[in-house]
Design an enzyme around this catalytic site. Sequence first.
Site, PDB file in Angstrom:
ATOM      1  N   ASN A 161       1.185  -1.182   0.025  1.00  0.00           N
ATOM      2  CA  ASN A 161       0.095  -0.024   0.278  1.00  0.00           C
ATOM      3  C   ASN A 161       0.778   0.707  -0.012  1.00  0.00           C
ATOM      4  O   ASN A 161       0.371   2.228   0.824  1.00  0.00           O
ATOM      5  CB  ASN A 161      -1.102  -0.023   0.859  1.00  0.00           C
ATOM      6  CG  ASN A 161      -2.144   0.719   1.087  1.00  0.00           C
ATOM      7  OD1 ASN A 161      -2.585   1.668  -0.251  1.00  0.00           O
ATOM      8  ND2 ASN A 161      -2.793   0.243   1.924  1.00  0.00           N
ATOM      9  N   HIS A 174      -8.228   3.588   8.397  1.00  0.00           N
ATOM     10  CA  HIS A 174      -9.362   2.473   7.982  1.00  0.00           C
ATOM     11  C   HIS A 174     -10.667   2.272   8.199  1.00  0.00           C
ATOM     12  O   HIS A 174     -11.406   0.734   7.662  1.00  0.00           O
ATOM     13  CB  HIS A 174      -7.644   0.836   8.155  1.00  0.00           C
ATOM     14  CG  HIS A 174      -7.120   0.883   7.888  1.00  0.00           C
ATOM     15  ND1 HIS A 174      -5.205   1.415   7.899  1.00  0.00           N
ATOM     16  CD2 HIS A 174      -6.408  -0.248   6.430  1.00  0.00           C
ATOM     17  CE1 HIS A 174      -4.915   0.989   6.821  1.00  0.00           C
ATOM     18  NE2 HIS A 174      -5.808   0.566   6.022  1.00  0.00           N
TER      19      HIS A 174
END
Length: 494
Positions: free
Chosen positions: A347, A378
Amino acid sequence: MAEPPGAPHRTTGSTLLHPLSGLLGIPLDQINFVACQLFALLAAFWFRIYLGPSHASSAVRHAFATLFGIYFAVFCFGWYSIHLFVLVMMNYGIMNMASIPNIHRYSFVVAMGYLTLCHISRIYIFHYGILTTDFSGPLMIITQKITTLACQLHDGIGRQAEELTAEQNRLAVKTRPSLLEYLSYLLNFMSIIAGPCSNYKDYIAFIEGRHVHMKLLEVNWKQKGYDRLPDPSPTGAVMYKLCITLVSLILFLTLTKNFPMAYIIDNEFLDKTPFLSRLGYLYVVTQAAKPKYYFAWTLADAVNNAAGYGFSGVDERGTFRWDLLSNLNIWNIETATSFKMYIENWNIQTAAWLKRVCYDRAPWYPTALTFILSALWHGIYPGYYFTFLTGILITLAARAVRNSCRHYFLSSVPLKMAYDVITWVVTQLAVCYTVAPFVMLAVEPTIKFYKSMYFHMHILSILVLLVLPIRPQAHSIRKPQNQAMPNSDKSKDK
Protein backbone atom coordinates in the site's frame (compact mmCIF):
# COMPACT_ATOMS: atom_id res chain seq x y z
CA MET A 1 -17.37 -14.04 8.64
CA ALA A 2 -19.73 -16.24 6.73
CA GLU A 3 -22.05 -14.52 4.32
CA PRO A 4 -25.76 -14.90 4.96
CA PRO A 5 -28.04 -16.36 2.34
CA GLY A 6 -28.58 -13.98 -0.51
CA ALA A 7 -25.41 -12.05 0.17
CA PRO A 8 -23.96 -12.74 -3.29
CA HIS A 9 -26.67 -10.51 -4.78
CA ARG A 10 -26.46 -7.65 -2.27
CA THR A 11 -25.22 -4.28 -3.44
CA THR A 12 -25.93 -0.63 -2.81
CA GLY A 13 -25.36 0.15 -6.49
CA SER A 14 -26.72 -0.97 -9.83
CA THR A 15 -28.35 -4.40 -10.21
CA LEU A 16 -27.84 -4.42 -13.99
CA LEU A 17 -25.26 -7.20 -13.70
CA HIS A 18 -27.33 -9.32 -11.33
CA PRO A 19 -27.68 -12.19 -13.85
CA LEU A 20 -23.90 -12.34 -14.29
CA SER A 21 -23.45 -12.38 -10.52
CA GLY A 22 -25.84 -15.31 -10.21
CA LEU A 23 -24.18 -17.17 -13.08
CA LEU A 24 -20.66 -16.84 -11.65
CA GLY A 25 -21.64 -17.12 -8.00
CA ILE A 26 -19.67 -13.97 -7.20
CA PRO A 27 -21.18 -11.18 -5.03
CA LEU A 28 -22.78 -8.44 -7.09
CA ASP A 29 -20.80 -5.67 -5.42
CA GLN A 30 -17.58 -7.35 -6.58
CA ILE A 31 -18.96 -7.83 -10.09
CA ASN A 32 -19.83 -4.12 -10.25
CA PHE A 33 -16.35 -3.21 -9.01
CA VAL A 34 -14.57 -5.29 -11.65
CA ALA A 35 -16.95 -4.16 -14.40
CA CYS A 36 -16.33 -0.49 -13.60
CA GLN A 37 -12.56 -0.98 -13.50
CA LEU A 38 -12.52 -2.85 -16.82
CA PHE A 39 -14.69 -0.17 -18.39
CA ALA A 40 -12.40 2.46 -16.87
CA LEU A 41 -9.46 0.68 -18.50
CA LEU A 42 -11.07 0.93 -21.94
CA ALA A 43 -12.07 4.54 -21.27
CA ALA A 44 -8.50 5.30 -20.20
CA PHE A 45 -7.07 4.08 -23.52
CA TRP A 46 -9.66 6.14 -25.38
CA PHE A 47 -8.93 9.13 -23.14
CA ARG A 48 -5.20 8.98 -23.94
CA ILE A 49 -5.64 8.49 -27.68
CA TYR A 50 -8.61 10.72 -28.51
CA LEU A 51 -8.64 13.23 -25.65
CA GLY A 52 -4.89 13.63 -25.29
CA PRO A 53 -3.48 17.07 -24.53
CA SER A 54 -2.85 17.64 -28.25
CA HIS A 55 -6.48 16.87 -29.13
CA ALA A 56 -8.47 18.44 -26.30
CA SER A 57 -8.19 21.34 -23.89
CA SER A 58 -7.47 20.85 -20.21
CA ALA A 59 -11.05 21.86 -19.37
CA VAL A 60 -12.46 19.11 -21.63
CA ARG A 61 -10.12 16.52 -20.12
CA HIS A 62 -11.05 17.61 -16.60
CA ALA A 63 -14.78 17.48 -17.41
CA PHE A 64 -14.62 14.06 -19.06
CA ALA A 65 -12.60 12.55 -16.21
CA THR A 66 -14.98 14.01 -13.62
CA LEU A 67 -18.26 13.01 -15.26
CA PHE A 68 -17.13 9.44 -15.88
CA GLY A 69 -15.87 9.21 -12.30
CA ILE A 70 -19.21 10.36 -10.93
CA TYR A 71 -21.03 7.83 -13.11
CA PHE A 72 -18.82 4.97 -11.88
CA ALA A 73 -19.42 5.98 -8.26
CA VAL A 74 -23.19 6.05 -8.71
CA PHE A 75 -23.15 2.74 -10.62
CA CYS A 76 -21.16 0.97 -7.90
CA PHE A 77 -22.60 2.52 -4.75
CA GLY A 78 -25.98 4.00 -5.66
CA TRP A 79 -27.27 6.72 -3.39
CA TYR A 80 -24.47 6.03 -0.88
CA SER A 81 -22.17 7.82 -3.33
CA ILE A 82 -23.75 11.05 -2.07
CA HIS A 83 -21.30 10.80 0.84
CA LEU A 84 -18.42 11.26 -1.61
CA PHE A 85 -19.95 14.37 -3.12
CA VAL A 86 -20.90 15.88 0.25
CA LEU A 87 -17.36 15.50 1.58
CA VAL A 88 -15.85 16.92 -1.61
CA MET A 89 -18.05 20.01 -1.59
CA MET A 90 -17.64 20.64 2.16
CA ASN A 91 -13.88 20.65 1.80
CA TYR A 92 -14.01 22.80 -1.32
CA GLY A 93 -15.75 25.38 0.82
CA ILE A 94 -13.08 25.04 3.50
CA MET A 95 -10.31 25.37 0.93
CA ASN A 96 -11.74 28.66 -0.31
CA MET A 97 -12.84 30.19 3.00
CA ALA A 98 -10.31 28.98 5.58
CA SER A 99 -7.18 30.96 6.33
CA ILE A 100 -4.03 29.49 4.83
CA PRO A 101 -2.33 28.90 8.23
CA ASN A 102 -5.27 26.68 9.22
CA ILE A 103 -6.45 25.25 5.92
CA HIS A 104 -4.67 21.92 6.39
CA ARG A 105 -5.97 21.55 9.96
CA TYR A 106 -9.61 22.29 9.13
CA SER A 107 -9.52 20.07 6.03
CA PHE A 108 -7.96 17.23 7.99
CA VAL A 109 -10.47 17.42 10.86
CA VAL A 110 -13.51 17.63 8.59
CA ALA A 111 -12.37 14.92 6.16
CA MET A 112 -11.25 12.47 8.86
CA GLY A 113 -14.27 13.29 11.01
CA TYR A 114 -16.72 12.63 8.18
CA LEU A 115 -14.88 9.44 7.21
CA THR A 116 -14.99 8.22 10.81
CA LEU A 117 -18.73 8.86 11.06
CA CYS A 118 -19.21 6.87 7.89
CA HIS A 119 -17.06 4.06 9.27
CA ILE A 120 -19.26 3.98 12.37
CA SER A 121 -22.45 3.83 10.31
CA ARG A 122 -20.86 1.14 8.13
CA ILE A 123 -20.81 -1.27 11.07
CA TYR A 124 -24.58 -0.97 11.47
CA ILE A 125 -25.32 -0.95 7.74
CA PHE A 126 -22.98 -3.67 6.53
CA HIS A 127 -22.47 -5.77 9.68
CA TYR A 128 -18.72 -6.27 9.73
CA GLY A 129 -18.18 -5.99 6.02
CA ILE A 130 -20.70 -8.22 4.25
CA LEU A 131 -20.14 -5.95 1.27
CA THR A 132 -16.46 -5.95 0.44
CA THR A 133 -16.63 -2.97 -1.92
CA ASP A 134 -18.93 -0.47 -0.20
CA PHE A 135 -18.69 3.32 -0.46
CA SER A 136 -16.12 3.65 2.35
CA GLY A 137 -13.29 2.61 0.00
CA PRO A 138 -13.63 5.60 -2.37
CA LEU A 139 -14.30 7.84 0.63
CA MET A 140 -10.97 6.78 2.11
CA ILE A 141 -9.15 7.64 -1.13
CA ILE A 142 -10.90 11.03 -1.36
CA THR A 143 -9.94 11.75 2.26
CA GLN A 144 -6.31 11.10 1.35
CA LYS A 145 -6.52 13.46 -1.61
CA ILE A 146 -8.30 16.22 0.31
CA THR A 147 -5.76 16.21 3.13
CA THR A 148 -2.83 15.89 0.71
CA LEU A 149 -3.94 18.91 -1.30
CA ALA A 150 -4.67 20.94 1.84
CA CYS A 151 -1.19 20.28 3.24
CA GLN A 152 0.48 21.04 -0.08
CA LEU A 153 -1.56 24.24 -0.46
CA HIS A 154 -0.49 25.26 3.04
CA ASP A 155 3.13 24.55 2.10
CA GLY A 156 2.86 26.54 -1.12
CA ILE A 157 1.14 29.65 0.21
CA GLY A 158 1.56 29.64 3.98
CA ARG A 159 5.22 28.64 4.43
CA GLN A 160 8.56 29.90 3.23
CA ALA A 161 10.55 27.75 0.82
CA GLU A 162 13.44 27.41 3.26
CA GLU A 163 11.07 25.85 5.83
CA LEU A 164 10.20 22.97 3.49
CA THR A 165 11.95 19.75 2.63
CA ALA A 166 12.95 19.26 -0.99
CA GLU A 167 9.91 17.03 -1.55
CA GLN A 168 7.50 19.45 0.12
CA ASN A 169 8.89 22.29 -1.98
CA ARG A 170 8.52 20.26 -5.19
CA LEU A 171 4.91 19.33 -4.42
CA ALA A 172 3.80 22.67 -2.92
CA VAL A 173 0.70 24.16 -4.56
CA LYS A 174 0.95 27.94 -5.07
CA THR A 175 -2.66 28.76 -5.99
CA ARG A 176 -6.06 27.45 -4.98
CA PRO A 177 -7.52 25.15 -7.66
CA SER A 178 -10.69 25.99 -9.55
CA LEU A 179 -13.85 23.98 -8.89
CA LEU A 180 -13.38 21.93 -12.07
CA GLU A 181 -9.75 21.16 -11.25
CA TYR A 182 -10.71 20.22 -7.69
CA LEU A 183 -13.53 17.90 -8.77
CA SER A 184 -11.37 16.30 -11.43
CA TYR A 185 -8.54 15.62 -9.00
CA LEU A 186 -10.85 14.04 -6.42
CA LEU A 187 -13.44 12.28 -8.60
CA ASN A 188 -11.68 11.32 -11.84
CA PHE A 189 -12.65 7.94 -13.29
CA MET A 190 -9.10 6.54 -13.10
CA SER A 191 -9.00 6.57 -9.30
CA ILE A 192 -12.56 7.02 -7.99
CA ILE A 193 -13.14 3.30 -7.37
CA ALA A 194 -9.79 1.95 -6.16
CA GLY A 195 -7.38 4.87 -6.07
CA PRO A 196 -4.58 5.36 -5.66
CA CYS A 197 -3.99 8.77 -4.10
CA SER A 198 -1.68 10.97 -6.15
CA ASN A 199 -0.22 14.44 -5.71
CA TYR A 200 -2.22 17.37 -7.05
CA LYS A 201 0.66 18.87 -9.05
CA ASP A 202 1.37 15.53 -10.73
CA TYR A 203 -2.29 15.15 -11.67
CA ILE A 204 -2.59 18.67 -13.09
CA ALA A 205 0.64 18.15 -15.06
CA PHE A 206 -0.90 14.96 -16.50
CA ILE A 207 -4.11 16.71 -17.54
CA GLU A 208 -2.19 19.58 -19.10
CA GLY A 209 0.18 17.27 -20.96
CA ARG A 210 3.34 18.15 -18.97
CA HIS A 211 3.50 14.98 -16.88
CA VAL A 212 5.78 12.81 -19.06
CA HIS A 213 7.73 15.75 -20.46
CA MET A 214 8.76 16.92 -16.97
CA LYS A 215 10.15 13.51 -16.08
CA LEU A 216 12.00 13.15 -19.39
CA LEU A 217 13.76 16.49 -18.91
CA GLU A 218 15.59 14.97 -15.94
CA VAL A 219 17.64 12.82 -18.36
CA ASN A 220 20.36 13.97 -20.79
CA TRP A 221 18.97 12.38 -23.97
CA LYS A 222 21.60 13.82 -26.29
CA GLN A 223 24.21 11.89 -24.34
CA LYS A 224 22.18 8.74 -25.02
CA GLY A 225 22.11 9.40 -28.75
CA TYR A 226 18.65 10.98 -29.05
CA ASP A 227 18.21 14.20 -31.06
CA ARG A 228 14.82 14.87 -29.41
CA LEU A 229 12.81 13.70 -26.43
CA PRO A 230 11.40 10.16 -26.78
CA ASP A 231 7.68 9.46 -26.52
CA PRO A 232 7.31 6.60 -24.01
CA SER A 233 4.20 4.45 -24.41
CA PRO A 234 2.49 2.91 -21.38
CA THR A 235 1.14 -0.04 -23.39
CA GLY A 236 3.89 -2.46 -22.34
CA ALA A 237 3.52 -1.54 -18.67
CA VAL A 238 -0.26 -1.88 -18.88
CA MET A 239 -0.04 -5.34 -20.49
CA TYR A 240 2.43 -6.50 -17.85
CA LYS A 241 0.20 -5.28 -15.04
CA LEU A 242 -2.86 -6.88 -16.61
CA CYS A 243 -1.00 -10.20 -16.61
CA ILE A 244 -0.34 -9.78 -12.89
CA THR A 245 -3.99 -8.87 -12.44
CA LEU A 246 -5.11 -12.05 -14.23
CA VAL A 247 -2.83 -14.28 -12.15
CA SER A 248 -4.04 -12.56 -8.98
CA LEU A 249 -7.65 -13.11 -9.99
CA ILE A 250 -7.03 -16.83 -10.59
CA LEU A 251 -5.31 -17.14 -7.21
CA PHE A 252 -8.17 -15.28 -5.56
CA LEU A 253 -10.79 -17.59 -7.06
CA THR A 254 -8.83 -20.69 -6.02
CA LEU A 255 -6.61 -20.12 -3.00
CA THR A 256 -8.49 -17.37 -1.17
CA LYS A 257 -11.78 -19.23 -1.03
CA ASN A 258 -10.14 -22.52 -0.01
CA PHE A 259 -7.96 -21.12 2.78
CA PRO A 260 -10.16 -18.84 4.92
CA MET A 261 -8.54 -16.94 7.77
CA ALA A 262 -11.34 -18.03 10.12
CA TYR A 263 -10.05 -21.61 10.07
CA ILE A 264 -7.01 -20.72 12.22
CA ILE A 265 -9.31 -20.18 15.22
CA ASP A 266 -11.51 -23.20 14.56
CA ASN A 267 -11.74 -25.25 17.79
CA GLU A 268 -11.08 -28.59 16.11
CA PHE A 269 -8.07 -27.14 14.26
CA LEU A 270 -6.65 -25.68 17.48
CA ASP A 271 -7.12 -28.93 19.41
CA LYS A 272 -5.49 -31.20 16.84
CA THR A 273 -2.76 -29.04 15.30
CA PRO A 274 0.67 -28.48 16.91
CA PHE A 275 1.91 -24.93 17.39
CA LEU A 276 4.50 -25.01 14.59
CA SER A 277 1.93 -26.39 12.15
CA ARG A 278 -0.45 -23.60 13.15
CA LEU A 279 2.30 -21.09 12.39
CA GLY A 280 2.79 -22.66 8.97
CA TYR A 281 -0.93 -22.57 8.25
CA LEU A 282 -1.09 -18.95 9.40
CA TYR A 283 1.48 -18.13 6.72
CA VAL A 284 -0.55 -20.01 4.09
CA VAL A 285 -3.87 -18.30 4.89
CA THR A 286 -2.18 -14.89 4.97
CA GLN A 287 -0.69 -15.57 1.54
CA ALA A 288 -4.13 -16.62 0.34
CA ALA A 289 -5.62 -13.33 1.54
CA LYS A 290 -3.23 -11.21 -0.57
CA PRO A 291 -4.38 -11.85 -4.18
CA LYS A 292 -7.49 -9.66 -3.88
CA TYR A 293 -5.28 -6.71 -2.93
CA TYR A 294 -2.78 -7.53 -5.67
CA PHE A 295 -5.68 -7.69 -8.13
CA ALA A 296 -7.41 -4.45 -7.14
CA TRP A 297 -4.28 -2.31 -6.77
CA THR A 298 -2.52 -3.58 -9.88
CA LEU A 299 -5.63 -3.12 -12.00
CA ALA A 300 -6.05 0.43 -10.66
CA ASP A 301 -2.42 1.14 -11.53
CA ALA A 302 -2.98 -0.22 -15.05
CA VAL A 303 -6.05 2.02 -15.52
CA ASN A 304 -4.03 5.13 -14.68
CA ASN A 305 -1.15 4.04 -16.91
CA ALA A 306 -3.52 3.37 -19.81
CA ALA A 307 -4.66 6.99 -19.56
CA GLY A 308 -1.02 8.10 -19.74
CA TYR A 309 -0.69 8.84 -16.01
CA GLY A 310 1.96 7.31 -13.76
CA PHE A 311 5.22 7.85 -15.66
CA SER A 312 8.05 8.15 -13.12
CA GLY A 313 11.12 8.52 -15.33
CA VAL A 314 13.92 6.33 -16.59
CA ASP A 315 15.88 3.77 -14.57
CA GLU A 316 19.65 3.18 -14.70
CA ARG A 317 19.22 0.74 -17.60
CA GLY A 318 17.38 3.30 -19.69
CA THR A 319 13.98 1.61 -19.26
CA PHE A 320 10.89 3.79 -19.04
CA ARG A 321 9.23 3.38 -15.65
CA TRP A 322 5.48 3.59 -15.07
CA ASP A 323 5.39 3.10 -11.32
CA LEU A 324 4.67 6.60 -10.00
CA LEU A 325 1.25 5.41 -8.78
CA SER A 326 2.08 1.77 -8.05
CA ASN A 327 0.61 0.68 -4.75
CA LEU A 328 2.76 -2.36 -4.13
CA ASN A 329 5.95 -4.16 -5.13
CA ILE A 330 5.09 -7.84 -4.98
CA TRP A 331 8.66 -9.11 -5.21
CA ASN A 332 9.85 -6.88 -2.37
CA ILE A 333 6.85 -7.86 -0.26
CA GLU A 334 7.41 -11.58 -0.66
CA THR A 335 11.18 -11.32 -0.09
CA ALA A 336 11.14 -8.68 2.66
CA THR A 337 13.75 -9.27 5.36
CA SER A 338 12.51 -6.53 7.68
CA PHE A 339 9.18 -5.26 8.93
CA LYS A 340 10.08 -1.82 7.58
CA MET A 341 10.81 -3.19 4.10
CA TYR A 342 7.46 -5.00 4.07
CA ILE A 343 5.52 -1.90 5.11
CA GLU A 344 7.30 0.30 2.57
CA ASN A 345 6.26 -1.98 -0.31
CA TRP A 346 2.66 -2.63 0.76
CA ASN A 347 0.00 0.00 0.00
CA ILE A 348 2.79 2.35 -1.06
CA GLN A 349 0.63 5.37 -1.84
CA THR A 350 -1.12 5.20 1.52
CA ALA A 351 2.27 4.98 3.25
CA ALA A 352 3.37 8.05 1.26
CA TRP A 353 0.19 9.88 2.31
CA LEU A 354 0.75 9.02 5.97
CA LYS A 355 4.30 10.29 5.74
CA ARG A 356 3.34 13.58 4.07
CA VAL A 357 0.35 14.53 6.20
CA CYS A 358 1.30 13.01 9.56
CA TYR A 359 4.82 11.67 9.99
CA ASP A 360 6.64 14.68 8.50
CA ARG A 361 4.43 17.12 10.42
CA ALA A 362 3.99 15.42 13.80
CA PRO A 363 5.64 17.43 16.61
CA TRP A 364 6.30 14.29 18.67
CA TYR A 365 5.99 10.47 18.54
CA PRO A 366 5.73 10.37 14.75
CA THR A 367 5.75 6.56 14.49
CA ALA A 368 2.96 6.05 17.02
CA LEU A 369 0.83 8.89 15.63
CA THR A 370 1.25 7.57 12.10
CA PHE A 371 0.12 4.07 13.09
CA ILE A 372 -2.86 5.52 14.96
CA LEU A 373 -3.88 7.67 11.99
CA SER A 374 -3.56 4.64 9.73
CA ALA A 375 -5.87 2.64 11.99
CA LEU A 376 -8.40 5.50 12.21
CA TRP A 377 -8.33 5.95 8.44
CA HIS A 378 -8.99 2.25 7.85
CA GLY A 379 -12.01 2.23 10.15
CA ILE A 380 -13.18 1.59 13.69
CA TYR A 381 -13.24 -2.19 13.71
CA PRO A 382 -11.32 -3.37 16.79
CA GLY A 383 -9.17 -5.70 14.69
CA TYR A 384 -7.60 -2.72 12.93
CA TYR A 385 -6.39 -1.30 16.22
CA PHE A 386 -5.01 -4.64 17.39
CA THR A 387 -3.07 -4.78 14.13
CA PHE A 388 -1.65 -1.29 14.24
CA LEU A 389 -0.82 -1.30 17.96
CA THR A 390 0.94 -4.62 17.49
CA GLY A 391 2.66 -3.10 14.47
CA ILE A 392 4.08 -0.27 16.58
CA LEU A 393 5.54 -2.76 19.05
CA ILE A 394 7.04 -5.01 16.39
CA THR A 395 8.42 -2.05 14.41
CA LEU A 396 10.28 -0.73 17.46
CA ALA A 397 11.57 -4.19 18.35
CA ALA A 398 12.67 -4.90 14.78
CA ARG A 399 14.54 -1.60 14.64
CA ALA A 400 16.30 -2.36 17.94
CA VAL A 401 17.39 -5.80 16.68
CA ARG A 402 18.62 -4.42 13.38
CA ASN A 403 20.57 -1.58 14.98
CA SER A 404 22.14 -3.86 17.59
CA CYS A 405 22.83 -7.08 15.67
CA ARG A 406 22.96 -6.63 11.91
CA HIS A 407 26.56 -5.40 11.70
CA TYR A 408 27.79 -8.68 13.23
CA PHE A 409 26.53 -10.58 10.16
CA LEU A 410 28.11 -8.45 7.44
CA SER A 411 31.65 -9.80 7.73
CA SER A 412 31.14 -12.75 5.35
CA VAL A 413 28.74 -13.90 2.66
CA PRO A 414 27.56 -17.06 4.50
CA LEU A 415 26.78 -15.04 7.63
CA LYS A 416 24.90 -12.44 5.60
CA MET A 417 22.91 -15.17 3.84
CA ALA A 418 22.06 -16.79 7.18
CA TYR A 419 20.96 -13.41 8.53
CA ASP A 420 18.78 -12.79 5.45
CA VAL A 421 17.10 -16.21 5.71
CA ILE A 422 16.40 -15.86 9.42
CA THR A 423 15.10 -12.29 9.10
CA TRP A 424 12.92 -13.30 6.12
CA VAL A 425 11.25 -16.06 8.13
CA VAL A 426 10.78 -13.86 11.19
CA THR A 427 9.48 -10.94 9.10
CA GLN A 428 6.94 -13.03 7.22
CA LEU A 429 5.66 -14.68 10.42
CA ALA A 430 5.59 -11.34 12.23
CA VAL A 431 3.51 -9.82 9.43
CA CYS A 432 1.11 -12.79 9.48
CA TYR A 433 0.74 -12.48 13.26
CA THR A 434 0.18 -8.74 12.99
CA VAL A 435 -2.39 -8.65 10.19
CA ALA A 436 -4.60 -11.58 11.26
CA PRO A 437 -6.80 -9.31 13.46
CA PHE A 438 -7.12 -6.92 10.50
CA VAL A 439 -8.97 -9.67 8.65
CA MET A 440 -10.90 -10.97 11.67
CA LEU A 441 -12.16 -7.48 12.60
CA ALA A 442 -13.81 -8.33 15.92
CA VAL A 443 -12.38 -8.58 19.45
CA GLU A 444 -13.41 -12.14 20.33
CA PRO A 445 -11.74 -13.94 17.39
CA THR A 446 -8.66 -11.71 17.75
CA ILE A 447 -8.16 -12.61 21.42
CA LYS A 448 -8.79 -16.26 20.62
CA PHE A 449 -6.14 -16.09 17.89
CA TYR A 450 -3.58 -14.40 20.14
CA LYS A 451 -4.18 -16.99 22.86
CA SER A 452 -3.69 -19.80 20.38
CA MET A 453 -0.37 -18.20 19.42
CA TYR A 454 0.56 -17.70 23.11
CA PHE A 455 1.04 -13.98 22.43
CA HIS A 456 4.55 -14.97 21.34
CA MET A 457 5.28 -11.95 19.11
CA HIS A 458 4.10 -9.52 21.77
CA ILE A 459 6.24 -11.20 24.42
CA LEU A 460 9.33 -11.43 22.19
CA SER A 461 8.98 -7.78 21.14
CA ILE A 462 8.70 -6.59 24.75
CA LEU A 463 11.72 -8.68 25.78
CA VAL A 464 13.73 -7.23 22.89
CA LEU A 465 12.84 -3.68 23.89
CA LEU A 466 13.77 -4.40 27.51
CA VAL A 467 17.11 -6.04 26.68
CA LEU A 468 18.43 -4.20 23.63
CA PRO A 469 19.30 -0.50 23.64
CA ILE A 470 16.96 1.79 21.75
CA ARG A 471 18.69 4.45 19.71
CA PRO A 472 17.18 7.85 20.54
CA GLN A 473 15.62 9.58 17.58
CA ALA A 474 15.53 13.27 16.92
CA HIS A 475 12.39 14.46 15.24
CA SER A 476 11.68 17.87 13.88
CA ILE A 477 8.69 19.22 12.07
CA ARG A 478 10.84 21.43 9.92
CA LYS A 479 13.72 20.15 7.85
CA PRO A 480 15.11 22.97 5.72
CA GLN A 481 16.23 22.08 2.21
CA ASN A 482 19.79 23.07 2.92
CA GLN A 483 20.02 20.72 5.90
CA ALA A 484 21.81 17.45 5.18
CA MET A 485 19.48 14.48 5.56
CA PRO A 486 21.15 11.34 4.13
CA ASN A 487 21.95 9.86 7.53
CA SER A 488 18.90 11.14 9.35
CA ASP A 489 17.53 8.65 11.85
CA LYS A 490 14.09 9.83 10.86
CA SER A 491 14.28 7.87 7.64
CA LYS A 492 14.41 4.72 9.75
CA ASP A 493 11.42 5.61 11.87
CA LYS A 494 8.83 3.94 9.78
